[in-house]
Scaffold this active site. Sequence first.
Site, PDB file in Angstrom:
ATOM      1  N   GLY A   8       0.880  -1.112   0.137  1.00  0.00           N
ATOM      2  CA  GLY A   8      -0.087   0.185   0.147  1.00  0.00           C
ATOM      3  C   GLY A   8       0.777   1.307   0.128  1.00  0.00           C
ATOM      4  N   TYR A  16     -15.484   3.526   8.727  1.00  0.00           N
ATOM      5  CA  TYR A  16     -13.955   3.192   8.635  1.00  0.00           C
ATOM      6  C   TYR A  16     -13.367   3.741  10.066  1.00  0.00           C
ATOM      7  CZ  TYR A  16      -9.162   3.944   7.186  1.00  0.00           C
ATOM      8  OH  TYR A  16      -7.841   3.968   6.840  1.00  0.00           O
ATOM      9  N   LEU A  41      -3.109  11.181   3.170  1.00  0.00           N
ATOM     10  CA  LEU A  41      -1.763  10.716   2.314  1.00  0.00           C
ATOM     11  C   LEU A  41      -1.705  10.841   1.052  1.00  0.00           C
ATOM     12  CD1 LEU A  41      -0.790   7.586   4.504  1.00  0.00           C
ATOM     13  CD2 LEU A  41      -0.088   9.961   4.740  1.00  0.00           C
ATOM     14  N   ASP A  61     -19.529  17.647   0.806  1.00  0.00           N
ATOM     15  CA  ASP A  61     -18.001  18.250   1.184  1.00  0.00           C
ATOM     16  C   ASP A  61     -17.334  17.498   1.795  1.00  0.00           C
ATOM     17  OD1 ASP A  61     -18.044  20.296  -0.593  1.00  0.00           O
ATOM     18  OD2 ASP A  61     -19.250  21.952   0.780  1.00  0.00           O
TER      19      ASP A  61
END
Length: 329
Positions: free
Chosen positions: A19, A142, A172, A275
């Site tokens: 990843g 999540y 990231l 948003d």
Amino acid sequence: MRAPELTPASRIYVAGHRGLAGSALCGRLRAAGYENLVLAGSSEVDLRDRAATTRFLTEAAPDVVVLAAARGGGSGANAAEPADVLSANLRIQVNVMDAARAAGVPRLLFLASSAMYPRESRQPVRETSLLAGPLEPTTEAYAIAKIAGMAQVRAVREQDGLPWITAIPTNLYGPGDNFHPTSSHVLAGLMRRIHDAAVAGAPSVVVWGTGTPRREFLHADDLADACLTLLAHYDEPGPVNVGTGRDISVADLAKMLAETIGYTGAIEFDPGRPDGTPRKVLDIRALTGLGWEPKIRLRAGIASTYQWYLDSLTLPRQREAVRGHEMVR
């Protein structure tokens, strides 16, 4: 138990080494002289499989585990499949941490997520803001999984006395990112959309939302440096923010991407799309107090990431990364 010192002989298992975060960390570890890396892709060990994960870690017997494996994606992907996101991440985290405990792994670094912070957190966000308010709905599943992982790290510290720690990276980006048109995060997704518009000669490109939310972006190589700093110098039960301390509006980010790519068409916004959190920038004083600071400025990082993306379009192996990540990295 005191945190063990990293040496060139240390066996370091990076879960999720293919990843974005994991691959950057492996590169940084090798550059620093740590060659004894324990690596296994999802075809070798499915971290959602408890028995397979336990067998793997028992046989590998690492000295350090960095848990960077996760099922992630942008807010759209997380909102579309919240049950799958929650289940996969909980299983990965519980399986790896339970197996690490059973194998007696003395040091573990869990990479959590800034999605764990309340939607209306005071800015810049301090670690003390955790659990102080409602989460952003689009990434709630999540975030809850990552909160559970953080809680497990603290519970292991309390019960077993092991020097396990948690880091909270901000958004990231970097070479190796996921550029899939529906499952990518904001920076990579925008980069691909604007690139495709430039190639097609499209007169305009549409950006989700109003363009007003402000976000912070951290290059994966800076995160890798931060991980080494934390493994060497940090041993506290509370998590540590990893970011740049600087944010940018989505509108200005789109403009910067267009300038890098060379796209001269119009950038339009779709306010009918969500948003997300209005603003999120992390307070990084705890980490900078350990001597770390981010080195890669956003414009330079975007340029190198875009070059990687262009190169990936001509390399068959990397082309798959552009299309989308494996579910478990």
